[in-house]
Design a protein around this motif. Structure first.
Motif, mmCIF file in Angstrom:
data_model
loop_
_atom_site.group_PDB
_atom_site.id
_atom_site.type_symbol
_atom_site.label_atom_id
_atom_site.label_comp_id
_atom_site.label_asym_id
_atom_site.label_seq_id
_atom_site.Cartn_x
_atom_site.Cartn_y
_atom_site.Cartn_z
ATOM 1 N N HIS A 52 40.088 36.751 42.236
ATOM 2 C CA HIS A 52 39.175 36.378 43.326
ATOM 3 C C HIS A 52 37.706 36.399 42.902
ATOM 4 O O HIS A 52 36.838 36.680 43.702
ATOM 5 N N ASP A 78 35.744 37.747 45.919
ATOM 6 C CA ASP A 78 35.490 39.184 45.818
ATOM 7 C C ASP A 78 34.136 39.381 45.138
ATOM 8 O O ASP A 78 34.027 39.340 43.904
ATOM 9 N N ARG A 103 39.433 31.778 46.628
ATOM 10 C CA ARG A 103 40.742 32.075 47.232
ATOM 11 C C ARG A 103 41.003 31.233 48.479
ATOM 12 O O ARG A 103 42.125 31.166 48.964
ATOM 13 N N HIS A 173 39.613 43.734 41.940
ATOM 14 C CA HIS A 173 39.219 43.142 43.217
ATOM 15 C C HIS A 173 38.033 43.921 43.789
ATOM 16 O O HIS A 173 37.689 44.998 43.305
ATOM 17 N N SER A 174 37.452 43.369 44.862
ATOM 18 C CA SER A 174 36.456 44.141 45.614
ATOM 19 C C SER A 174 36.695 43.891 47.102
ATOM 20 O O SER A 174 37.291 42.883 47.486
#
Ligand SMILES: [Zn+2]
Length: 285
Positions: A52, A78, A103, A173-174
């Motif tokens: 992402h 992200d 995404r 990810h974040s």
């Protein structure tokens, strides 16, 4: 007499060729490739992936009908993870596969059976370009953006196998600090399902940090099946050690923050990744 029409019984390929050309045009001039690989020759026994990292929408999809400012927000990608993966890739001397597109175009951390793989709504925001899509259009997105990424990750894993090396697989990810009015208390979250080899000691190491981090155990998302498709598909299925790491976006949305968290993760992962016992295929009973 010469004729353009195929003789009776022959397969007319015109329609097929036209269709293939149409598929190939979804990535146009000026658009990025569907994935990129950094530090490809890195010597670390680790593969990093960033499903992402990118907010990019291919020009052919016209921002999916969204305002430009929305594409800079967390629903599109992200935030901070591209920088974080770059820094971590340097720290660990590990190759990394990075997504080229948002995404919202196709979510690389979903199975194709999952309705949210091309979300019609994301965090209460309708995505006009993802509504009422034809099957042909869906297939074009899969062909252009999803399959090439899957193949790139497979290719990198194949490279380790050819050297008879079992790699560790780390997905980055974040997460947005607030979701649906809820202020998330975690600095980072560790997502996992069955294989505890990296996640359990990693949570302990991060919690032992002098800054007293609040580390979520399968928070703010669960890594339990069927969530976290990239891990399920590329790592859990083959038994290679793995973990998904989620960092709160406000901690990594600057160059300094991304570098700081790459250092924190490198420190927390060091003794785990230094253990030769880790690099074995694991089978749950
Ligand atoms: Zn993510």
């Amino acid at each position: 007499m010469l004729s353009a029409a195929p003789p009776p019984g022959a397969v007319d390929t015109t329609e097929f060729i036209r269709h293939v050309k149409q598929i190939d045009t979804m990535i146009g001039p000026g658009d990025p490739p569907p994935y990129s690989i950094i530090n490809e020759k890195g010597r670390g026994q680790v593969l990093l992936v960033g499903d992402h990292v990118s907010p990019v929408i291919p020009r052919a999809l016209g921002n999916l009908g969204l305002d430009e400012t929305l594409l800079e927000q967390h629903i599109a990608y992200d935030i901070g993870t591209r920088k974080l993966v770059h820094h971590l890739s340097q720290h660990l001397d590990a190759p990394a596969v990075l997504a080229g597109y948002s995404r919202l175009v196709v979510d690389l951390n979903r199975s194709l059976e999952d309705a949210s793989v091309m979300p019609e709504v994301s965090d209460d925001t309708p995505i006009p370009g993802n509504q009422n899509m034809s099957l042909e259009h869906r297939n074009q997105r899969i062909h252009n953006f999803y399959t090439p990424y899957r193949k790139a990750v497979d290719m990198m894993l194949h490279g380790f196998r050819e050297k008879e090396v079992v790699p560790a697989f780390i997905s980055i990810h974040s997460f947005t600090p607030q979701m649906a009015g809820f202020v998330r208390p975690w600095h980072a979250g560790i997502l996992w399902d069955k294989d505890p080899r990296i996640p359990v000691p990693l949570m302990a190491n991060l919690r032992a940090h002098a800054d007293g981090f609040n580390i979520g155990d399968n928070e703010p998302y669960s890594g339990k099946h069927p969530a976290d498709y990239t891990i399920d598909h590329h790592a859990e299925a083959s038994g290679i050690p793995h973990v998904s790491i989620e960092i709160r976006q406000d901690l990594v949305n600057t160059e300094a923050g991304a570098e700081r968290w790459a250092t924190i993760l490198d420190d927390a992962l060091r003794d785990i990744l230094a253990d030769p016992e880790l690099y074995q295929v694991w089978q749950s009973i």
